[in-house]
Design a protein around this motif. Structure first.
Motif: not given
Lengths: 139, 274
Positions: B46-54, B68-76, B80-88
């Motif tokens: 669900w992409y919430e359009t008023d908050t630009n949140t996927l 994540c939240t998108l920057d619709q103005s600069s297309n970025n 990333i909303t996370t409580q613990g990002l794991t790399l590898g």
């Protein structure tokens, strides 16, 4: 500039009535507890005597002046010692040596005999022990 | 923006076609809309359009997981909303502020943990300073002084590292038990009464063995008097000693036992040691 710092003293005793000269034991960083005489005329600056005096403060045995009798006794002993020394080193080697005694004229023998007697009588002089008229050694 | 319940109703074909197209548009647009879809499914986007949140529906179909939240103005991707990002296999625990320190690091600066245990930037010290630790924190402090010929480094009374200038000719480095300094070598003093002075003298009250120390006031000098030469075995009285200003501490350097005369110990060899 002082190079030795003293931080402890004990058993201080004044050596004169103005309490500027004292005997005291100092805790020397190299020698430990050693006797030490504080004197305002001290030419050495290894130890800051003013600092040592400050450590002593008022904690010292008061100066006890010798009595006149004690002074007279010490002076008398010194005069007798000097008299004995003259007898032992000047007179007796001459009068006790038969050869040298025989070489003297009768007058000289009388002079030396009188000189020895006068030396023995020094303690009987009226000014003894403080005013001494020392007998004149014969030529 | 379109949402659909993804349920094709029984209906005539044109309506069915329209219903399918609406469902496909909803799928293609990740059910985008200001409000959540009326009908939800586990793992639904669900992409919430008023908050630009996927967002992604959780497995239990009970809540939305913000991705994540998108920057619709600069297309970025704005965040990333996370409580613990794991790399590898490594979980990333640093905050964005902390990671950003790496980006804004100025020339020569260091990343370190400050007194609060927070990752911080330590700006480089002034010229010639060195990085030191007091056992708790690190800091830049003055480095060792630049030495000139003959100087040595030592710590002064304040605990500061300083250069000790070269002593004068023939001086020796000595310690006062607290600090070091250059002093004249004590090979005997030519100033009467100073430390290092040697003298022959008597001692007043009792026998003093070789190596023992006495106070200066107890020394008795050997002298002449009254026109009669006094031998060295004679002593002055104590009152006469006072005028000589015999001070300090003296050591008996006489190697053998000495005799007494007139009740006194005579002709000892003394050196002032203090």
């Amino acid at each position: 500039m002082p190079t030795v710092t003293i931080t402890e003293v004990r058993n201080a005793a004044s050596l004169q009535s103005d309490n500027l000269r004292m005997d005291v034991e100092i805790n020397h960083p190299e020698y430990g507890w050693i006797p030490y005489t504080l004197d305002p005329a001290d030419t050495d600056t290894t130890i800051d005597n003013a600092e040592v005096m400050a450590l002593i403060g008022t904690n010292f045995a008061a100066y006890v002046a010798p009595t006149q009798a004690e002074l007279d006794e010490e002076t008398a002993a010194n005069v007798r010692a000097e008299r004995d020394n003259i007898l032992a080193t000047v007179v007796d080697p001459l009068v006790s040596n038969p050869l040298r005694w025989a070489e003297m004229t009768a007058d000289k023998q009388t002079e030396w005999s009188q000189y020895r007697t006068d030396l023995l009588d020094v303690p009987q002089q009226s000014g003894f022990p403080n005013t001494i008229t020392w007998p004149v050694k014969p030529e | 923006m379109s949402q659909h319940d993804f349920n094709i109703a029984n209906q005539l074909f044109p309506a069915t076609r329209a219903d399918l197209n609406n469902a496909f548009v909803a799928l293609a647009s990740n059910s985008s809309g200001d409000a959540e879809p009326g009908t939800t499914y586990p793992n639904q986007w669900w992409y919430e359009t008023d908050t630009n949140t996927l967002k992604l529906r959780n497995e239990a179909n009970s809540a939305w997981v913000p991705i994540c939240t998108l920057d619709q103005s600069s297309n970025n991707v704005l965040s990333i909303t996370t409580q613990g990002l794991t790399l590898g296999a490594t979980a990333i625990t640093a905050s964005g502020t902390e990671i950003n320190l790496l980006d804004g690091l100025t020339r020569g600066s260091l990343i370190y943990g400050n007194a609060s245990g927070v990752t911080s930037e330590l700006v480089k010290g002034a010229a010639s300073t060195v990085l030191t630790s007091d056992g708790t924190d690190i800091s830049w402090s003055a480095g060792p002084p630049t030495l000139t010929r003959g100087q040595i480094i030592n710590s002064n009374s304040s605990g500061t590292t300083v250069a000790l200038a070269l002593g004068t000719a023939d001086q020796v480095l000595t310690s006062g038990g607290t600090d070091i300094s250059w002093e004249d070598a004590q090979s005997g003093s030519t100033t009467w009464g100073a430390v290092g002075t040697y003298t022959v003298a008597s001692y007043g009250s009792s026998l003093v063995s070789a190596g023992s120390t006495v106070s200066g006031s107890s020394l008795k000098t050997n002298a002449y008097s009254s026109g009669h030469k006094r031998p060295l075995t004679h002593e002055w009285n104590s009152g006469e000693n006072t005028s000589l200003g015999v001070s300090g501490t003296w050591r008996n350097m006489t190697g053998a036992a000495v005799s007494t005369q007139f009740g006194k110990q005579v002709n000892c060899f003394w050196v002032r040691i203090s």
